[in-house]
Scaffold this motif. Structure first.
Motif, PDB file in Angstrom:
ATOM      1  N   LYS A 296       0.810  -1.150   0.357  1.00 15.61           N
ATOM      2  CA  LYS A 296      -0.203  -0.128   0.104  1.00 15.61           C
ATOM      3  C   LYS A 296       0.622   1.330  -0.354  1.00 15.61           C
ATOM      4  CE  LYS A 296      -3.891  -2.394   0.368  1.00 15.61           C
ATOM      5  NZ  LYS A 296      -4.499  -2.816  -0.610  1.00 15.61           N
ATOM      6  N   ASN A 297       2.061   0.886   0.243  1.00 15.50           N
ATOM      7  CA  ASN A 297       3.661   2.360   0.916  1.00 15.50           C
ATOM      8  C   ASN A 297       4.336   2.684  -0.188  1.00 15.50           C
ATOM      9  OD1 ASN A 297       2.730   2.075   2.993  1.00 15.50           O
ATOM     10  ND2 ASN A 297       4.167   0.550   3.920  1.00 15.50           N
ATOM     11  N   PHE A 298       3.897   1.809  -2.212  1.00 21.60           N
ATOM     12  CA  PHE A 298       3.968   2.502  -3.328  1.00 21.60           C
ATOM     13  C   PHE A 298       4.438   3.744  -3.736  1.00 21.60           C
ATOM     14  CE2 PHE A 298       2.480  -0.353  -5.621  1.00 21.60           C
ATOM     15  CZ  PHE A 298       2.276  -0.080  -6.548  1.00 21.60           C
ATOM     16  N   ILE A 299       4.727   4.464  -4.330  1.00 26.90           N
ATOM     17  CA  ILE A 299       3.808   5.901  -4.715  1.00 26.90           C
ATOM     18  C   ILE A 299       3.357   5.252  -6.148  1.00 26.90           C
ATOM     19  CG2 ILE A 299       3.954   8.457  -5.468  1.00 26.90           C
ATOM     20  CD1 ILE A 299       3.863   7.453  -3.181  1.00 26.90           C
ATOM     21  N   PHE A 300       2.362   5.282  -6.665  1.00 28.68           N
ATOM     22  CA  PHE A 300       2.345   5.223  -8.476  1.00 28.68           C
ATOM     23  C   PHE A 300       1.580   6.558  -9.255  1.00 28.68           C
ATOM     24  CE2 PHE A 300      -0.610   3.108 -12.213  1.00 28.68           C
ATOM     25  CZ  PHE A 300       0.283   2.517 -12.651  1.00 28.68           C
ATOM     26  N   LEU A 301       2.610   6.837  -9.807  1.00 26.48           N
ATOM     27  CA  LEU A 301       2.184   8.111 -10.080  1.00 26.48           C
ATOM     28  C   LEU A 301       1.792   7.939 -11.665  1.00 26.48           C
ATOM     29  CD1 LEU A 301       5.380  10.168 -10.341  1.00 26.48           C
ATOM     30  CD2 LEU A 301       3.384   9.837  -8.821  1.00 26.48           C
ATOM     31  N   PHE A 400       5.107  23.220  -9.926  1.00 26.04           N
ATOM     32  CA  PHE A 400       4.344  23.086  -9.247  1.00 26.04           C
ATOM     33  C   PHE A 400       4.138  21.446  -8.905  1.00 26.04           C
ATOM     34  CE2 PHE A 400       0.109  21.865  -8.586  1.00 26.04           C
ATOM     35  CZ  PHE A 400      -0.048  23.051  -7.619  1.00 26.04           C
ATOM     36  N   ILE A 401       3.928  20.639 -10.132  1.00 25.91           N
ATOM     37  CA  ILE A 401       3.801  18.846  -9.973  1.00 25.91           C
ATOM     38  C   ILE A 401       5.054  18.294  -9.539  1.00 25.91           C
ATOM     39  CG2 ILE A 401       3.517  17.063 -11.300  1.00 25.91           C
ATOM     40  CD1 ILE A 401       1.401  19.382 -11.064  1.00 25.91           C
ATOM     41  N   LEU A 402       6.462  18.476  -9.379  1.00 23.49           N
ATOM     42  CA  LEU A 402       7.308  17.856  -9.115  1.00 23.49           C
ATOM     43  C   LEU A 402       7.424  18.559  -6.941  1.00 23.49           C
ATOM     44  CD1 LEU A 402      10.165  18.737 -11.648  1.00 23.49           C
ATOM     45  CD2 LEU A 402       9.199  16.238 -11.217  1.00 23.49           C
ATOM     46  N   ILE A 405       5.253  16.129  -6.434  1.00 23.51           N
ATOM     47  CA  ILE A 405       5.557  14.338  -5.395  1.00 23.51           C
ATOM     48  C   ILE A 405       6.990  14.732  -4.466  1.00 23.51           C
ATOM     49  CG2 ILE A 405       6.761  12.691  -7.040  1.00 23.51           C
ATOM     50  CD1 ILE A 405       5.403  13.777 -10.048  1.00 23.51           C
ATOM     51  N   LEU A 406       6.875  15.106  -4.715  1.00 26.44           N
ATOM     52  CA  LEU A 406       8.750  15.111  -3.851  1.00 26.44           C
ATOM     53  C   LEU A 406       8.398  15.457  -2.327  1.00 26.44           C
ATOM     54  CD1 LEU A 406      11.657  16.574  -6.040  1.00 26.44           C
ATOM     55  CD2 LEU A 406      11.423  14.506  -5.025  1.00 26.44           C
ATOM     56  N   SER A 411      11.392  15.382   0.122  1.00 31.22           N
ATOM     57  CA  SER A 411      12.521  15.878  -0.359  1.00 31.22           C
ATOM     58  C   SER A 411      12.484  17.279  -0.533  1.00 31.22           C
ATOM     59  CB  SER A 411      12.762  15.045  -0.972  1.00 31.22           C
ATOM     60  OG  SER A 411      14.192  15.579  -1.362  1.00 31.22           O
ATOM     61  N   PRO A 412      12.824  18.437  -0.792  1.00 32.68           N
ATOM     62  CA  PRO A 412      12.272  19.731  -1.280  1.00 32.68           C
ATOM     63  C   PRO A 412      13.332  19.666  -2.884  1.00 32.68           C
ATOM     64  CG  PRO A 412      14.615  19.701  -0.304  1.00 32.68           C
ATOM     65  CD  PRO A 412      13.741  18.482   0.050  1.00 32.68           C
TER      66      PRO A 412
END
Length: 450
Positions: A296-301, A400-402, A405-406, A411-412
């Motif tokens: 459930k933890n991985f990020i899916f774009l 804005f999108i990046l 996500i980060l 993370s900046p």
């Protein structure tokens, strides 16, 4: 001088003959490694025995053929020397240091250019075939690496997958994210040893100084160290091509064992506890449900794009790659290894709900239907940590999108990206009815965008 000519010309003729028959040596190398791959294959013993026996016979025949070629080569060499001795009335001094003249003559054939329509040399093609055509050998190397390095890395359930239908901006997104130095990805430098990245990295360390525009002709420049969508070869190997048919890529379920192996594989590429695994994989929707059930933890774009411009881009790429593949068939083989069937002569559609996608691929309508087929299924995803990203929004305001996500990785944004949006006028004919169907799905996706 005459003696040097005799030895030099003899060396030239002998090696030129072998070079003309080089394909027999290539076939022997492929058959030898292929037999080893068959022995390592896990299947019914009777079927395996039949296949190994058959391939062993083929290997023996190739060995005989090569021995005959070498015998003929030596015979030609001796006859040529004897002929020149008679013509020039020379008795060769056996103690003469003629090895230099022979070596020079034998080297000349290798400087004669070989006609090759491919951008890959014959040796490079052979090397790729030896490795990528033998997945069982690759899996054995993978398990060896996992055993050797697994104690140094932990399984990390948080990673990032960038996905979407091809031409939706996934490469741009992956590259922009990777610049921020918290991600590790597969790159061209891992080719062709995709299943043994640690071992190959000790041997091959490209400088990556020379950059060239990729085949797509879309302004993205790459070198040997550029990240690329390469992890699908892992799934192709462990699933033994079971999801690949003659016309489509079929939705399937990953076993828990396969999922655990996938995490271990990621650990070979991204071992540091402070960094994350990043992959671009436009096929991940095929196994997304089972992957999400395990994690459930991985990020899916999931990137999407205006259907008309998206379909038009796919249509153009299909025509371009089809033309290139007709000139250079190795491109098809290369793309098949990586399960890149998005367009071109080896195109396969996504079979996500047991529906068949028909139509003429040389028309824009087919690619609009292809868009609908993919995003009709993708739009239904409602899981946490899955984020829909609109290509147009990303191009207009990438930072804005990046940033959004980060933040998921605390993370900046270190390196910013420039806005980019180039719309091409669509002059091809298309069905307004099909486009309207696609726009309904597009608007639903827009309502969910990050």
């Amino acid at each position: 001088m005459s003696e040097a000519f005799i030895w030099g010309s003899s060396g030239f003729i002998a090696l030129y003959f072998l070079r003309l028959n080089r394909n027999n040596f290539y076939s022997l190398a492929l058959a030898s490694v292929g037999l080893l791959d068959d022995i390592l294959k896990t299947e019914d013993d009777d079927e395996k025995l039949i296949r190994v026996q058959k391939n062993t016979k083929e290997l023996i025949m190739l060995l005989i053929k090569v021995f005959v070629l070498i015998f003929v080569c030596i015979t030609i060499f001796l006859i040529w020397i004897y002929f020149l001795e008679l013509i020039l009335s020379i008795d060769l001094n056996k103690n003469d240091p003629s090895i230099i003249a022979f070596s020079i003559g034998a080297s000349i054939p290798f400087f004669i250019p070989i006609k090759n329509s491919s951008s890959y040399s014959e040796v490079s093609q052979l090397f790729h075939k030896l490795i990528l055509d033998n997945p069982n050998l690759g899996l054995r190397l993978l398990k060896r690496e996992i055993k050797k390095y697994s104690s140094r890395s932990e399984k990390k359930e948080k990673f990032l997958i960038v996905s979407g239908l091809a031409r939706s901006g996934t490469t741009s997104m992956m590259n922009a994210l990777s610049k921020n130095q918290i991600f590790d990805s597969l790159s061209y430098s891992n080719m062709p040893f995709l299943l043994s990245p640690k071992t190959w990295a000790k041997v091959y360390r490209p400088s990556g100084k020379k950059r060239k525009e990729r085949r797509h002709g879309d302004g993205i420049f790459v070198n040997e160290n550029s990240n690329e969508a390469l992890e699908e070869y892992f799934f192709k190997s462990i699933l033994k091509d079971s999801f690949i048919t003659s016309s489509s890529l079929v939705k399937h379920t990953l076993s828990e064992e396969s999922y655990e192996l996938y995490l271990r594989y990621q650990g070979l590429i991204s071992a540091s506890p402070k960094r994350y695994y990043l992959a671009k994989n436009n096929n991940m929707l095929l196994r997304y449900e089972s992957l999400r059930n395990f994690n459930k933890n991985f990020i899916f774009l999931l990137l999407f794009r205006d259907p008309l411009s998206h379909a038009f881009s796919l249509y153009q790429m299909h025509n371009n790659f089809s033309s290139e593949q007709e000139k250079d068939p190795f491109i098809i083989k290369y793309m098949n290894w990586l399960v890149h069937h998005e367009f071109g002569l080896n195109h396969k559609y996504f079979n996500l709900d047991k529906s068949k996608l028909d139509g003429d691929k040389s028309t824009l309508n087919y690619w609009l239907k292809n868009w609908i087929n993919f995003y009709r299924h993708a739009e239904k995803i409602k899981d946490e940590n899955t984020y829909f990203i609109c290509y147009e929004t990303y191009c207009e305001n990438p930072n804005f999108i990046l940033n959004k996500i980060l933040k998921k990785f605390n993370s900046p944004l270190v390196i910013e990206s420039k806005p980019y949006l180039q719309r091409k006028e669509v002059k091809e004919k298309y069905s307004a009815e099909i486009l309207n169907e696609a726009m309904i799905i597009y608007n639903k996706l827009k309502s969910k965008e990050l």
